[in-house]
Design an enzyme around this catalytic site. Structure first.
Site, short mmCIF file in Angstrom:
data_model
loop_
_atom_site.label_atom_id
_atom_site.label_comp_id
_atom_site.label_asym_id
_atom_site.label_seq_id
_atom_site.Cartn_x
_atom_site.Cartn_y
_atom_site.Cartn_z
CG ASN A 10 -1.72 1.27 1.34
OD1 ASN A 10 -1.83 2.02 0.37
ND2 ASN A 10 -2.29 1.52 2.52
CD1 TRP A 11 3.30 0.97 -2.94
CD2 TRP A 11 3.38 2.19 -4.82
NE1 TRP A 11 3.97 0.23 -3.88
CE2 TRP A 11 4.04 0.95 -5.05
CE3 TRP A 11 3.31 3.11 -5.87
CZ2 TRP A 11 4.61 0.62 -6.28
CZ3 TRP A 11 3.88 2.77 -7.10
CH2 TRP A 11 4.52 1.55 -7.30
CE LYS A 12 0.24 3.50 4.86
NZ LYS A 12 -0.18 3.57 6.24
CG HIS A 96 -6.01 1.71 4.74
ND1 HIS A 96 -5.61 2.68 5.64
CD2 HIS A 96 -4.98 0.83 4.63
CE1 HIS A 96 -4.37 2.39 6.03
NE2 HIS A 96 -3.97 1.28 5.44
CD GLU A 98 -3.28 5.44 6.50
OE1 GLU A 98 -3.19 5.56 5.26
OE2 GLU A 98 -2.38 4.89 7.19
CD GLU A 168 -3.84 -2.89 7.06
OE1 GLU A 168 -2.68 -3.06 6.71
OE2 GLU A 168 -4.50 -1.88 6.76
N GLY A 174 1.77 1.93 10.75
CA GLY A 174 2.71 3.05 10.66
C GLY A 174 3.33 3.47 11.98
CB SER A 211 4.56 -1.99 12.24
OG SER A 211 4.09 -0.67 12.46
N GLY A 232 2.55 -1.16 4.37
CA GLY A 232 2.62 0.25 3.99
C GLY A 232 4.06 0.69 3.81
N GLY A 233 4.65 1.24 4.89
CA GLY A 233 5.97 1.86 4.84
C GLY A 233 7.04 1.02 4.14
C1 PEP Z 1 -1.03 -0.03 5.82
O1 PEP Z 1 -1.00 1.11 5.41
O2 PEP Z 1 -1.96 -0.76 5.49
C2 PEP Z 1 0.03 -0.49 6.72
C3 PEP Z 1 -0.07 -1.69 7.25
O3 PEP Z 1 1.06 0.38 6.95
P1 PEP Z 1 2.46 0.03 7.71
O4 PEP Z 1 2.98 -1.24 7.11
O5 PEP Z 1 3.33 1.21 7.41
O6 PEP Z 1 2.15 -0.12 9.16
#
Ligand code: PEP
Length: 255
Positions: A10-12, A96, A98, A168, A174, A211, A232-233
């Site tokens: 997930n590049w956000k 998601h 967010e 999640e 994050g 994470s 994500g990250g």
């Molecule tokens: C996400 O955005 O779905 C996510 C899991 O982010 P991260 O891996 O950065 O926690």
């Protein structure tokens, strides 16, 4: 249980078209020949066309980060699943955290988005998870049920094969705080048993997100209830992303 691991990046709101294209080219060069891992990415909307055209004809699927519940009309800022399908997009995230926390999306709206994504032939990756306060007050299962039930109400025997659930925990996204193996296992078992209560045509597919990084991924993926990860990250740093793919490749499926 899926026959292959699934890793979704997930590049956000990162990697605009100018950065996304070389990133996709590198992925094409280094991540196409996997033997037990499906690699999917969700660029931001503005980069979808560039990434979809770079990755066209490869096994790496391109997805959107959200999709609307209508196919066309007065919905400024939203994206129709039909437009996504025209671009070669194969799936979309929905719900998601967010979107739920920053943009006020309700579980009912998430279900409507899921329903329309499925009608357009897309796969829906439905994200659910509790906040830290909800976990502390023993509400985790109630929250997962509240978020999952409206989605399961719109899934039928034909479309169930195109639904994936991503667990999640909001407090792990994050933040660098990863859920414990026991917390992941308990939540995934709950999601699987809720899915099974609907007698759908195929077993639940459940990813973990929050994470995930090359240091913690192997033990998470070895849990039998985990089909892969939503990342994500670590998915926008090419070295970390390639490491996660290598770890998945080294991990037997169904362990
Ligand atoms: C996400 O955005 O779905 C996510 C899991 O982010 P991260 O891996 O950065 O926690």
């Amino acid at each position: 249980m899926r026959p292959r691991h699934l890793l979704i990046g997930n590049w956000k709101m990162n990697l605009g078209p100018k950065e996304a294209r070389p990133f996709a080219r590198e992925l094409k060069a280094k991540a196409c020949a996997t033997s037990r891992t499906d690699v999917w990415v969700t660029p931001p909307t503005a980069s979808l066309e560039a990434v979809a055209s770079e990755l066209s004809g490869t096994p790496i699927a391109v997805g959107a980060q959200n999709v609307h519940w209508a196919n066309a009309g007065a919905f400024t800022g939203e994206t129709s699943p039909l437009f996504l399908a025209d671009l070669g997009v194969k799936f979309s995230l929905v719900g998601h955290s967010e979107r739920r926390t920053l943009f006020g999306e309700t579980s009912e709206q998430v279900a409507q988005r899921t329903k329309n994504a499925l009608s357009a032939g897309l796969t829906a990756v439905v994200c659910i998870g509790e906040t830290e306060a909800e976990r502390t007050s023993q509400q985790t299962e109630a929250v997962l049920l509240e978020q999952l039930t409206p989605v399961l109400d719109v899934v039928d025997a034909n479309s169930a094969v195109r639904v994936i659930v991503a667990y999640e925990p909001v407090w792990a996204i994050g933040t660098g705080k990863v859920a414990s193996l026991q917390e992941i296992q308990d939540a995934h078992r709950f999601i699987i048993s809720t899915w099974n209560s609907r007698k759908l045509s195929r077993p639940a597919v459940v990813l973990y997100g929050g994470s995930v990084n090359p240091g913690n991924f192997s033990e998470i993926l070895r849990l039998p209830e985990v089909d892969g990860a939503l990342v994500g990250g670590a998915s926008i740093k090419i070295d970390q992303w390639l490491s996660l793919i290598s770890i998945a490749e080294e991990t037997p499926v169904g362990q």
